[in-house]
Design a protein around this motif. Structure first.
Motif, PDB file in Angstrom:
ATOM      1  N   LYS A  79       0.835  -1.202   0.000  1.00  0.00           N
ATOM      2  CA  LYS A  79       0.000   0.000   0.000  1.00  0.00           C
ATOM      3  C   LYS A  79       0.869   1.251   0.000  1.00  0.00           C
ATOM      4  O   LYS A  79       0.657   2.175  -0.782  1.00  0.00           O
ATOM      5  N   TRP A  83       0.975   3.657  -3.399  1.00  0.00           N
ATOM      6  CA  TRP A  83       0.369   4.983  -3.304  1.00  0.00           C
ATOM      7  C   TRP A  83       1.371   6.050  -2.918  1.00  0.00           C
ATOM      8  O   TRP A  83       1.016   7.191  -2.689  1.00  0.00           O
ATOM      9  N   ALA A  88       5.157   4.388  -7.185  1.00  0.00           N
ATOM     10  CA  ALA A  88       3.780   4.049  -7.502  1.00  0.00           C
ATOM     11  C   ALA A  88       3.700   2.706  -8.210  1.00  0.00           C
ATOM     12  O   ALA A  88       2.649   2.291  -8.628  1.00  0.00           O
ATOM     13  N   ASP A 165      -8.308  -0.003  -9.750  1.00  0.00           N
ATOM     14  CA  ASP A 165      -7.320   0.714  -8.947  1.00  0.00           C
ATOM     15  C   ASP A 165      -5.902   0.175  -9.143  1.00  0.00           C
ATOM     16  O   ASP A 165      -4.968   0.929  -9.353  1.00  0.00           O
ATOM     17  N   PRO A 232      -4.728  13.387  -4.537  1.00  0.00           N
ATOM     18  CA  PRO A 232      -3.937  12.514  -5.396  1.00  0.00           C
ATOM     19  C   PRO A 232      -4.118  12.794  -6.884  1.00  0.00           C
ATOM     20  O   PRO A 232      -5.198  13.184  -7.321  1.00  0.00           O
ATOM     21  N   ASN A 285      -0.182   1.071  -9.837  1.00  0.00           N
ATOM     22  CA  ASN A 285      -1.327   1.878  -9.443  1.00  0.00           C
ATOM     23  C   ASN A 285      -1.952   2.410 -10.732  1.00  0.00           C
ATOM     24  O   ASN A 285      -1.463   3.366 -11.332  1.00  0.00           O
ATOM     25  N   ARG A 287      -4.422   4.075 -11.372  1.00  0.00           N
ATOM     26  CA  ARG A 287      -5.031   5.408 -11.331  1.00  0.00           C
ATOM     27  C   ARG A 287      -3.981   6.510 -11.508  1.00  0.00           C
ATOM     28  O   ARG A 287      -4.319   7.680 -11.622  1.00  0.00           O
ATOM     29  N   ARG A 288      -2.692   6.127 -11.476  1.00  0.00           N
ATOM     30  CA  ARG A 288      -1.625   7.131 -11.556  1.00  0.00           C
ATOM     31  C   ARG A 288      -0.543   6.812 -12.562  1.00  0.00           C
ATOM     32  O   ARG A 288       0.143   7.689 -13.057  1.00  0.00           O
ATOM     33  N   TRP A 313      -9.593  -1.375  -4.991  1.00  0.00           N
ATOM     34  CA  TRP A 313      -9.100  -1.011  -3.677  1.00  0.00           C
ATOM     35  C   TRP A 313     -10.149  -1.308  -2.614  1.00  0.00           C
ATOM     36  O   TRP A 313     -11.325  -1.044  -2.786  1.00  0.00           O
ATOM     37  N   ASP A 318      -9.025   6.525  -2.106  1.00  0.00           N
ATOM     38  CA  ASP A 318      -7.619   6.587  -2.432  1.00  0.00           C
ATOM     39  C   ASP A 318      -6.806   6.759  -1.157  1.00  0.00           C
ATOM     40  O   ASP A 318      -6.853   7.810  -0.534  1.00  0.00           O
ATOM     41  N   GLY A 320      -3.903   7.219  -0.910  1.00  0.00           N
ATOM     42  CA  GLY A 320      -2.804   8.153  -1.150  1.00  0.00           C
ATOM     43  C   GLY A 320      -3.135   9.568  -0.718  1.00  0.00           C
ATOM     44  O   GLY A 320      -2.261  10.418  -0.596  1.00  0.00           O
ATOM     45  N   ARG A 321      -4.396   9.828  -0.484  1.00  0.00           N
ATOM     46  CA  ARG A 321      -4.783  11.162  -0.049  1.00  0.00           C
ATOM     47  C   ARG A 321      -4.024  11.489   1.235  1.00  0.00           C
ATOM     48  O   ARG A 321      -4.143  10.786   2.234  1.00  0.00           O
TER      49      ARG A 321
END
Ligand SMILES: O=C(O)CCC(=O)C(=O)O
Ligand SMILES: [Fe+2]
Length: 324
Positions: A79, A83, A88, A165, A232, A285, A287-288, A313, A318, A320-321
């Protein structure tokens, strides 16, 4: 490429250069007995992974987690890296050189550690454990498994309503010919290299065709931003599907196409080719970080085989926030 060794005391692996690697082998000895009960592959290739129903498999893994802090810590470490600011993406070296079943079990385990194995619960094809990506045509899945050509920078599921995710790519067998590298792409740095105007355009909603449903009418195309530079960072892109949707919706302007061309070029510039080796599991990840593939020559006697895994997820948010 930095090598990170998994250490119970390692709390801050985020300083790793991109991409990071974690050597999982010392842990497999601890984990292996726990995942032994997950069932067996029914044979080579694209086959149901577990004899148990997905729910039963989840129950077994869940019980293993409840009683084993090692498994929990592995999840926490993944994790942080997935994140985190720099890492990443990670590659896990499984102890699976001659045991693809072990790699698949590791995929299941990681999926559980991070959330849900989304493609384990696919409704159209129940019991479908993982997607196989090999050039051998497979009537059960009509995606990139049907060709061996290069695939440009993209994220998976970009044209589908529910975002994926985490993407796992498990290398069951790599081609010995040239090519076949996976591109790992630092989408944030690529987007930051664009102009302010282009970034603003990319943060607007863009339509996409749905690769799993050719019948979707234009009015039902998923629309979401391609890139939003905030914390994020959010990224969801597939050049071919976005361009196709723009054409079909009559929204293909010169500015948009020019911005897509510049984005594509920037993504290629910020990509790192990694030729996955048998027994390695790459987790991104989705999403990134974007990914792609360098084309290769299909050898039917010795086919390249990558198995794709989609993870939702666990907490539907997220993590990562605030991690930055
Ligand atoms: O074959 C690969 O290495 C990756 C393919 C891929 O990215 C995909 O099918 O979405
Ligand atoms: Fe992909």
């Amino acid at each position: 490429m930095t090598t990170l060794f998994f250490d119970r005391s390692a709390r801050e692996p985020v300083t790793a250069s991109f991409p990071a690697r974690i050597d999982f082998r010392p842990y497999l000895n601890i984990i292996a007995p726990r995942i032994a009960r997950l069932g067996v592959s029914k044979g080579p290739g694209w086959m149901p992974l577990v004899d148990e129903t997905p729910a039963e498999a989840d129950r077994i893994i869940g019980a293993a987690f409840a009683n084993d802090s090692t498994l929990w810590e592995i999840g926490e470490l993944l994790k942080i890296v997935l994140w985190g600011r720099c890492g990443a993406v990670i590659a896990i070296l499984g102890d699976a050189n001659d045991d693809p079943v072990m790699l698949r079990k590791l995929q299941l385990l990681v999926g559980y550690a991070l959330g849900t194995n989304a493609n384990l619960y696919s409704e159209d094809q129940p019991h479908r454990a993982l997607f196989e990506l090999t050039p051998r045509p497979d009537v059960r899945y009509g995606g990139n498994g049907e060709n061996a050509s290069s695939i440009g920078p993209h994220t998976d599921g970009s044209g589908v309503g529910v975002l994926i995710d985490i993407l796992g790519l498990g290398c069951i067998h790599q081609t010995e010919s040239p090519g076949g590298q996976t591109l790992i792409i630092d989408a944030l740095r690529a987007v930051l290299s664009l102009t302010t105007y282009e970034r603003a355009l990319l943060s607007e909603p863009w339509p996409r065709t749905n690769p799993y449903d050719a019948q979707t009418p234009t009015s039902a195309f998923v629309r979401r931003p391609i890139a939003v530079v905030r914390d994020p960072f959010e990224f969801s892109f597939h050049g071919q599907r976005v361009r196709q949707a723009l054409d079909r919706c009559g929204e293909a302007t010169w500015e948009r196409l020019q911005t897509l061309a510049n984005l594509d070029a920037a993504l290629w510039r910020h990509s790192t080719p990694v030729k996955l080796q048998t027994g390695e599991l790459l987790l991104l990840n989705n999403r990134r970080v974007a990914h792609g593939r360098v084309g290769f020559v299909h050898d039917s006697a010795n086919p390249r085989r990558i198995e794709r895994q989609w993870i939702k997820w666990r907490w539907n948010e997220d993590p990562g926030r605030g991690v930055s």
